[in-house]
Design a protein around this motif. Structure first.
Motif, PDB file in Angstrom:
ATOM      1  N   LEU A 271       0.825  -1.203   0.000  1.00 43.40           N
ATOM      2  CA  LEU A 271       0.000   0.000   0.000  1.00 43.40           C
ATOM      3  C   LEU A 271       0.862   1.258   0.000  1.00 43.40           C
ATOM      4  CD1 LEU A 271      -2.788  -1.047   2.535  1.00 43.40           C
ATOM      5  CD2 LEU A 271      -3.069  -0.672   0.072  1.00 43.40           C
ATOM      6  N   GLN A 274       2.401   1.830  -3.462  1.00 45.41           N
ATOM      7  CA  GLN A 274       1.418   2.380  -4.394  1.00 45.41           C
ATOM      8  C   GLN A 274       1.162   3.858  -4.114  1.00 45.41           C
ATOM      9  OE1 GLN A 274      -1.990  -0.472  -5.547  1.00 45.41           O
ATOM     10  NE2 GLN A 274      -1.246  -1.301  -3.603  1.00 45.41           N
ATOM     11  N   GLU A 275       1.096   4.219  -2.852  1.00 40.80           N
ATOM     12  CA  GLU A 275       0.880   5.626  -2.495  1.00 40.80           C
ATOM     13  C   GLU A 275       2.023   6.498  -3.026  1.00 40.80           C
ATOM     14  OE1 GLU A 275      -1.653   7.101  -1.228  1.00 40.80           O
ATOM     15  OE2 GLU A 275      -2.837   5.330  -0.743  1.00 40.80           O
ATOM     16  N   GLN A 277       3.952   5.872  -5.576  1.00 41.85           N
ATOM     17  CA  GLN A 277       3.827   5.956  -7.038  1.00 41.85           C
ATOM     18  C   GLN A 277       2.733   6.939  -7.446  1.00 41.85           C
ATOM     19  OE1 GLN A 277       5.644   4.147  -9.705  1.00 41.85           O
ATOM     20  NE2 GLN A 277       4.634   5.910 -10.658  1.00 41.85           N
ATOM     21  N   LEU A 278       1.588   6.852  -6.796  1.00 38.96           N
ATOM     22  CA  LEU A 278       0.466   7.719  -7.153  1.00 38.96           C
ATOM     23  C   LEU A 278       0.734   9.179  -6.822  1.00 38.96           C
ATOM     24  CD1 LEU A 278      -2.409   5.386  -5.914  1.00 38.96           C
ATOM     25  CD2 LEU A 278      -1.899   5.963  -8.298  1.00 38.96           C
ATOM     26  N   ASP A 366      -6.402   3.549  -9.738  1.00 41.65           N
ATOM     27  CA  ASP A 366      -6.029   4.081  -8.428  1.00 41.65           C
ATOM     28  C   ASP A 366      -5.074   3.118  -7.732  1.00 41.65           C
ATOM     29  OD1 ASP A 366      -6.082   6.045  -6.411  1.00 41.65           O
ATOM     30  OD2 ASP A 366      -7.543   4.885  -5.267  1.00 41.65           O
ATOM     31  N   ARG A 367      -5.550   2.201  -6.896  1.00 45.92           N
ATOM     32  CA  ARG A 367      -4.646   1.300  -6.183  1.00 45.92           C
ATOM     33  C   ARG A 367      -5.330  -0.039  -5.928  1.00 45.92           C
ATOM     34  NH1 ARG A 367      -3.926   5.622  -2.240  1.00 45.92           N
ATOM     35  NH2 ARG A 367      -5.140   6.644  -3.853  1.00 45.92           N
ATOM     36  N   LEU A 396       2.770  -5.523  -9.636  1.00 45.09           N
ATOM     37  CA  LEU A 396       2.110  -4.289 -10.041  1.00 45.09           C
ATOM     38  C   LEU A 396       3.091  -3.428 -10.828  1.00 45.09           C
ATOM     39  CD1 LEU A 396       0.127  -3.346  -6.809  1.00 45.09           C
ATOM     40  CD2 LEU A 396      -0.838  -4.127  -8.977  1.00 45.09           C
ATOM     41  N   ALA A 398       3.685   0.052 -12.690  1.00 39.96           N
ATOM     42  CA  ALA A 398       3.134   1.405 -12.745  1.00 39.96           C
ATOM     43  C   ALA A 398       2.914   1.811 -14.195  1.00 39.96           C
ATOM     44  CB  ALA A 398       4.081   2.389 -12.070  1.00 39.96           C
ATOM     45  N   ASP A 419      -3.802   2.876 -13.410  1.00 39.65           N
ATOM     46  CA  ASP A 419      -2.560   3.277 -12.759  1.00 39.65           C
ATOM     47  C   ASP A 419      -1.547   2.141 -12.644  1.00 39.65           C
ATOM     48  OD1 ASP A 419      -3.001   6.175 -11.666  1.00 39.65           O
ATOM     49  OD2 ASP A 419      -4.863   5.108 -11.253  1.00 39.65           O
ATOM     50  N   PHE A 420      -2.036   0.893 -12.688  1.00 37.82           N
ATOM     51  CA  PHE A 420      -1.143  -0.255 -12.573  1.00 37.82           C
ATOM     52  C   PHE A 420      -1.650  -1.393 -13.462  1.00 37.82           C
ATOM     53  CE2 PHE A 420      -0.942   1.944  -8.483  1.00 37.82           C
ATOM     54  CZ  PHE A 420       0.440   2.087  -8.300  1.00 37.82           C
TER      55      PHE A 420
END
Length: 514
Positions: A271, A274-275, A277-278, A366-367, A396, A398, A419-420
């Motif tokens: 998590l 991913q945060e 990356q976003l 998103d994630r 995952l 990106a 997003d992924f």
């Protein structure tokens, strides 16, 4: 003034066989719909001897030197699909001769720039049209363009461009063919910064089903529909491509990273990654995964988190961005290095996947949340066993940032709101019995189905699977009707045909055979 560049085989890189390069195009020649009068005037039947005489390159037949090497695909699941002959094409003339021959002879064919099609669609029991000898690369620095012949690989492009300070966003596997990469979209560690490989495409030359060599671009009168379809519509659907012209971008120093955490707090770490990356979609490109430490066990206490990738900035800044993940657990590996762009590419290069494998892919908007990650790990624990460590049980990639700056309908690549890419894979070796392989493949199908509540109903056409449900909508979404219209325009007789080729009618899937 253009500059001709002769590419050479790189050294010091762990590469697959040169003949295993690039998941690309496939099709089956079914002949044209001729009226009765036209059929009476059709050319007489011509065998392989006639085709061999037409070629400037070489026609290789079973039993001849080089046949088994040229026939071998990347995914060895399809290694027993032997072509009736292999045409090693050296120029546009050869490709046209092969398409004309296959159409007139009503012969199945596949077009290959190397053989990386994971679902075996670049294999055939008919004529294999191999464009790998067409690997020339011509640089036009004045206009910021590079023309790449269809047989050139990722490594060929890197060798040609690395001294120029210019690049095309491309993939990390050296032997993947440029054709398959760009026609399906084209992911790599520069995608979030510069876009997909297909986003850099400015023109392409291709032989269509009628044997015509066409130039396609976004310029008026230059086959605009074919050009639209070439940017993400997948290989082997409309034509046999012979060259691509790309826009170049400047490159400088970047930071590479490879970080591995011990088998704990996996959900929190994924998590956090991913945060990161976003929050920084154009600065960083990650390939994050959960994978077992050994082949002996996939228990949760054996599942590690790894992130690999590229950061467009200095190492110190990357460490700041990664601080939330570092705060969760101390890594057991933390390689963070400032490098020039081409050295970074060499660091990130891979020959994965290879051998015997099966895979599925989905897109994530998103994630992938905590429930999805928990489900993913629960299915990893259910892996039925085998001789190989399962390095790609849940990855995952990106694919946001600059990729999302293009509208979904602007090119055939429809997945612009994602997003992924989630990839899951099973792999085995000759040590594994048929029963083990069957259990692994059943596990993969059930695992994929269990993940569907957490992902988009979409799949990446460059990660194809013959077992993918509703594949035409998964690959192409709302762009499928337009792709079918392009198919009817350039291949109304469905000559370029394989089990997952674009259907003439978007309401039906195209049936086909090898």
């Amino acid at each position: 003034m253009t500059k001709n560049i002769t590419t050479t085989q790189p050294t010091g890189v762990n590469r697959r066989r040169l003949f295993q390069s690039g998941a690309v195009m496939a099709g089956a020649a079914l002949g044209s719909r001729l009226s009765g009068a036209a059929a009476l005037e059709a050319p007489p039947a011509r065998g392989l001897d006639a085709l061999a005489k037409d070629l400037h390159g070489r026609l290789i037949r079973p039993g001849e030197p080089g046949y088994l090497v040229a026939a071998w695909p990347n995914n060895a699941r399809w290694a027993d699909v032997y072509p009736s002959a292999i045409a090693m094409c050296v120029d546009d003339h050869d490709v046209r001769a092969c398409i004309d021959w296959a159409r007139q002879e009503h012969q199945a064919f596949a077009v290959r720039s190397g053989g990386h099609n994971y679902a075996g669609f670049s294999t055939t029991r008919g004529l294999l049209i191999d464009v790998k000898p067409m690997s020339g690369i011509t640089l036009d620095p004045k206009n910021g363009l590079v023309r790449v012949q269809a047989g050139a690989s990722n490594q060929d492009m890197a060798d040609a461009l690395r001294a120029t300070g210019l690049a095309v966003a491309s993939g990390r596997c050296p032997t993947v063919g440029t054709s398959g990469l760009v026609l399906g979209g084209g992911w790599g560690f520069s995608a979030t910064r510069y876009g997909l490989t297909c986003d850099a495409l400015r023109a392409t030359e291709a032989v269509t089903a009628d044997g015509t060599l066409r130039r396609a671009s976004d310029r008026p009168g230059e086959e605009n529909d074919l050009f639209w379809a070439a940017r993400g519509g997948g290989g082997g659907n409309f034509a046999a491509h012979t060259s691509f012209t790309f826009a170049l971008h400047e490159v400088g120093d970047v930071t590479t990273f490879n970080i591995v955490w011990p088998a704990k707090r996996q959900v929190e770490l994924m998590l956090a990654l991913q945060e990161i990356q976003l929050a920084h979609p154009r600065e960083v490109a990650t390939r994050s995964k959960i994978a077992p430490a050994t082949a002996a066990s996939s228990r949760r206490d054996q599942l590690r988190v790894q992130t690999l990738g590229q950061f467009f900035g200095p190492p110190a800044r990357l460490r700041e961005l990664l601080a939330p993940a570092f705060a969760l657990a101390e890594p057991i590996v933390a390689e963070i290095n400032g490098l020039n762009y081409w050295s970074a590419r060499d660091y990130l290069v891979t020959d994965d996947p290879t051998g015997l494998y099966d895979m599925r892919s989905s897109f994530v908007e998103d994630r992938l949340g905590g429930d999805g990650l928990d489900t993913m790990m629960a299915w990893m624990e259910r892996w039925p066993g085998g001789s190989l460590r399962q390095d790609n049980m849940g990855i995952l990639f990106a694919v946001g940032g600059q990729v999302k700056a293009v509208a979904p309908e602007a090119t055939a690549y429809v997945h612009r709101r994602s997003d992924f890419i989630l990839e899951i894979e099973a792999s085995w070796s000759p040590l594994d019995t048929p029963d083990v392989v069957a259990r692994q493949r059943a596990w993969l199908a059930e695992y994929f189905a269990a993940m569907q509540p957490y992902v988009q109903p979409r799949s990446y056409v460059n990660f194809p699977s013959r077992d993918l449900p509703n594949w035409q909508h998964a690959y192409y979404g709302r762009n499928l009707p337009r792709l079918s219209a392009v198919k009817r325009q350039y291949d109304p007789d469905n000559i370029f045909r394989f089990p997952q080729s674009i259907p003439l009618d978007p309401r039906t899937a195209a049936a086909g055979s090898e």
